[in-house]
Enzyme design. Structure first.
Site, mmCIF file in Angstrom:
data_model
loop_
_atom_site.group_PDB
_atom_site.id
_atom_site.type_symbol
_atom_site.label_atom_id
_atom_site.label_comp_id
_atom_site.label_asym_id
_atom_site.label_seq_id
_atom_site.Cartn_x
_atom_site.Cartn_y
_atom_site.Cartn_z
ATOM 1 N N ILE A 111 5.571 11.505 -10.699
ATOM 2 C CA ILE A 111 5.498 11.572 -12.157
ATOM 3 C C ILE A 111 5.362 10.156 -12.717
ATOM 4 O O ILE A 111 5.795 9.189 -12.091
ATOM 5 C CB ILE A 111 6.697 12.316 -12.774
ATOM 6 C CG1 ILE A 111 8.005 11.577 -12.497
ATOM 7 C CG2 ILE A 111 6.769 13.752 -12.266
ATOM 8 C CD1 ILE A 111 9.197 12.135 -13.252
ATOM 9 N N ASP A 158 0.834 -1.197 0.000
ATOM 10 C CA ASP A 158 0.000 0.000 0.000
ATOM 11 C C ASP A 158 0.877 1.258 0.000
ATOM 12 O O ASP A 158 0.984 1.947 1.001
ATOM 13 C CB ASP A 158 -0.922 -0.033 1.220
ATOM 14 C CG ASP A 158 -1.994 1.033 1.178
ATOM 15 O OD1 ASP A 158 -2.238 1.587 0.089
ATOM 16 O OD2 ASP A 158 -2.597 1.297 2.235
ATOM 17 N N LEU A 159 1.479 1.547 -1.143
ATOM 18 C CA LEU A 159 2.398 2.682 -1.258
ATOM 19 C C LEU A 159 1.704 3.999 -1.599
ATOM 20 O O LEU A 159 2.283 5.061 -1.420
ATOM 21 C CB LEU A 159 3.467 2.399 -2.321
ATOM 22 C CG LEU A 159 4.413 1.247 -2.023
ATOM 23 C CD1 LEU A 159 5.359 1.032 -3.203
ATOM 24 C CD2 LEU A 159 5.194 1.519 -0.752
ATOM 25 N N LYS A 160 0.510 3.921 -2.148
ATOM 26 C CA LYS A 160 -0.206 5.125 -2.585
ATOM 27 C C LYS A 160 0.702 5.998 -3.450
ATOM 28 O O LYS A 160 0.885 7.185 -3.204
ATOM 29 C CB LYS A 160 -0.734 5.920 -1.392
ATOM 30 C CG LYS A 160 -1.690 5.152 -0.513
ATOM 31 C CD LYS A 160 -2.017 5.924 0.756
ATOM 32 C CE LYS A 160 -2.879 5.142 1.704
ATOM 33 N NZ LYS A 160 -2.149 4.129 2.479
ATOM 34 N N ARG A 168 -6.035 -2.019 12.417
ATOM 35 C CA ARG A 168 -6.016 -1.597 13.822
ATOM 36 C C ARG A 168 -7.046 -2.319 14.681
ATOM 37 O O ARG A 168 -6.852 -2.487 15.873
ATOM 38 C CB ARG A 168 -6.209 -0.094 13.909
ATOM 39 C CG ARG A 168 -5.011 0.659 13.388
ATOM 40 C CD ARG A 168 -5.247 2.172 13.443
ATOM 41 N NE ARG A 168 -4.195 2.845 12.727
ATOM 42 C CZ ARG A 168 -4.290 3.243 11.458
ATOM 43 N NH1 ARG A 168 -5.399 3.062 10.784
ATOM 44 N NH2 ARG A 168 -3.278 3.841 10.882
ATOM 45 N N THR A 179 -9.769 7.240 3.824
ATOM 46 C CA THR A 179 -10.926 7.009 4.692
ATOM 47 C C THR A 179 -11.029 7.993 5.857
ATOM 48 O O THR A 179 -12.065 8.065 6.504
ATOM 49 C CB THR A 179 -10.912 5.576 5.247
ATOM 50 O OG1 THR A 179 -9.705 5.380 5.977
ATOM 51 C CG2 THR A 179 -11.027 4.568 4.122
#
Length: 186
Positions: free
Chosen positions: A20, A14-16, A163, A72
């Site tokens: 570029i 999950d690097l988001k 969590r 979220t």
């Protein structure tokens, strides 16, 4: 990570990615070379960034590119803060449409948008949902949470239950409650 992949596990990275197109493509290729199963790119970067990620993933048939829509923790007021006047669900759907056109395998969105996303994206798209917590438990900083059972019933392909388990006083017990909640769906 390589140890997990070598054992046959799928890895969600999950690097988001938000850079570029050439840099995003390089990061996606690096993830593919590690054997990652899913990698995220930020849809706010636009079609060019998402398309570059999808194109880079083509060399890795098991690598799926997912586009983060609206994190979220964000609310309608947060969107107004950054110049987006549409409500959260409208922005999520707009960004999901861009992701689909760019060839992404799916999206990351809150449980609250799953039903609308499933209708818009069809049955094949992956919909991964962070912000999932058991009924009556804190959703932490997630502004648009949902329960595991309801989220899957609405059409999510994957739920992220971080969590709710990792910060629970008894993580194994919390994990079993999440599994029970998911099993109870009919």
């Amino acid at each position: 990570m390589e140890h997990l992949v070598a054992q046959g596990n799928e890895v969600f990275l999950d690097l988001k990615l938000f850079e570029i197109p050439n840099s995003v493509a390089g990061a996606v290729r690096a993830a593919g070379a590690l054997g990652v199963s899913m990698v995220t790119v930020h849809s706010m970067g636009g079609t060019g960034i998402m398309a570059a990620a999808v194109d880079a993933a083509r060399d890795y048939p098991d690598l799926r590119v997912l586009a983060l829509t609206v994190v979220t923790s964000m609310t309608d007021a947060d969107l107004v803060d950054i110049g987006v006047s549409d409500p959260t669900e409208g922005q999520v759907l707009r960004l999901a449409s861009l992701a689909k056109r760019a060839g992404c395998h799916g999206v990351i969105a809150s449980p609250r948008e799953v039903s609308a996303l499933r209708r818009a994206l069809g049955t094949e798209a992956l919909i991964v949902t962070p912000g999932v917590a058991l009924a009556g438990e804190s959703a932490a900083e997630h502004a648009r949470p949902g329960t595991p059972r309801a989220t899957v019933a609405d059409g999510a392909s994957h739920v992220v239950v971080g969590r709710a388990v990792t910060r629970a006083p008894h993580p194994l017990s919390a994990f079993h409650r999440v599994c029970a909640d998911l099993s109870a769906r009919s």
